[in-house]
Design a protein around this motif. Structure first.
Motif, PDB file in Angstrom:
ATOM      1  N   LYS A 183       0.833  -1.191   0.000  1.00  0.00           N
ATOM      2  CA  LYS A 183       0.000   0.000   0.000  1.00  0.00           C
ATOM      3  C   LYS A 183       0.880   1.258   0.000  1.00  0.00           C
ATOM      4  O   LYS A 183       1.871   1.336   0.701  1.00  0.00           O
TER       5      LYS A 183
ATOM      6  N   THR B 212     -11.471   5.256  -6.583  1.00  0.00           N
ATOM      7  CA  THR B 212     -11.953   4.414  -5.485  1.00  0.00           C
ATOM      8  C   THR B 212     -11.202   4.761  -4.207  1.00  0.00           C
ATOM      9  O   THR B 212     -10.208   5.493  -4.212  1.00  0.00           O
TER      10      THR B 212
ATOM     11  N   THR C 138      -9.699   2.486  -2.681  1.00  0.00           N
ATOM     12  CA  THR C 138      -8.588   1.537  -2.665  1.00  0.00           C
ATOM     13  C   THR C 138      -7.270   2.303  -2.742  1.00  0.00           C
ATOM     14  O   THR C 138      -7.116   3.189  -3.585  1.00  0.00           O
TER      15      THR C 138
END
Length: 221
Positions: free
Chosen positions: A4, A90, A92
């Motif tokens: 991430k 998004t 995400t």
């Protein structure tokens, strides 16, 4: 393996009812009062610019909804696009994708991925044709996006290196040839890539086009 990199805001504000939602596209799908907003022309230009060099479609719900994925070695470019596209991205996180070569110790460029929300207005990849080539080549938002993801400036020259087969299949090669005024060469080491280049002063006005601003940018909500 993915790592991430950055996290988007946890909620988005609907510009129609002004309420906040964790999944705003679900709200637009299910609400009787709010609906998916019409895609602004400049946002569409950004998305088409993405498709011309780095965009792909992920099929979801048996093909009924497609999500756009943006792959790039440039994390800063994806951060800019996330900021500009706002609710169209998004929640995400932007992720770093590592491939098998990296795991076995080979030196490779890092690749990052930004995902956009499914957009009803765009269910297939755009196919650029001859009649649209000159139009997109003079479209500042489109070219700024493509150059952000794929271009570079060095010693007073602006250039873009594009995979030939992919560009021809999309029809985007004619756009870049028009933009760089037919200054291009094929790579000496292989036939798979072509490099378009032009003096930076000749193209800087389009490349430096301001990003569009409006309600779709979170900073204006």
């Amino acid at each position: 393996m993915c790592a991430k990199i950055s996290q988007a805001p946890k909620t988005d504000t609907c510009p129609q009812c002004h309420m906040s939602f964790e999944a705003i596209t679900t709200h637009w799908d299910m609400s009787s009062e709010c609906s998916f907003p019409k895609l602004p022309r400049q946002v569409k230009d950004i998305i088409y610019g993405i498709f011309s060099v780095r965009g792909s479609l992920e099929t979801r719900n048996r093909g009924r909804r497609n999500r756009i994925s943006v792959n790039s070695t440039r994390l800063d470019a994806l951060e800019q696009l996330r900021s500009v596209l706002g609710v169209y991205t998004t929640r995400t996180p932007i992720v770093e994708k590592r491939n098998s070569s990296e795991r076995f110790g080979e030196s490779v460029n890092k690749n990052y991925v930004l995902k956009l929300r499914p957009i009803p207005n765009i269910q297939s990849k755009p196919q650029f044709n001859n009649t649209k080539g000159a139009e997109y080549a003079s479209n500042g938002v489109f070219m700024k996006t493509a150059f952000l993801l794929q271009g570079r400036v060095n010693n007073g020259s602006a250039s873009m290196r594009i995979a030939v087969d992919k560009a021809r299949k999309k029809g985007s090669d004619m756009i870049f040839k028009e933009f760089f005024r037919n200054r291009w060469v094929e790579d000496r080491e292989g036939e798979n890539y072509v490099t378009y280049s032009s003096p930076y002063d000749e193209v800087k006005n389009l490349i430096a086009t301001d990003w569009p601003r409006g309600w779709w940018n979170r900073e204006y909500m």
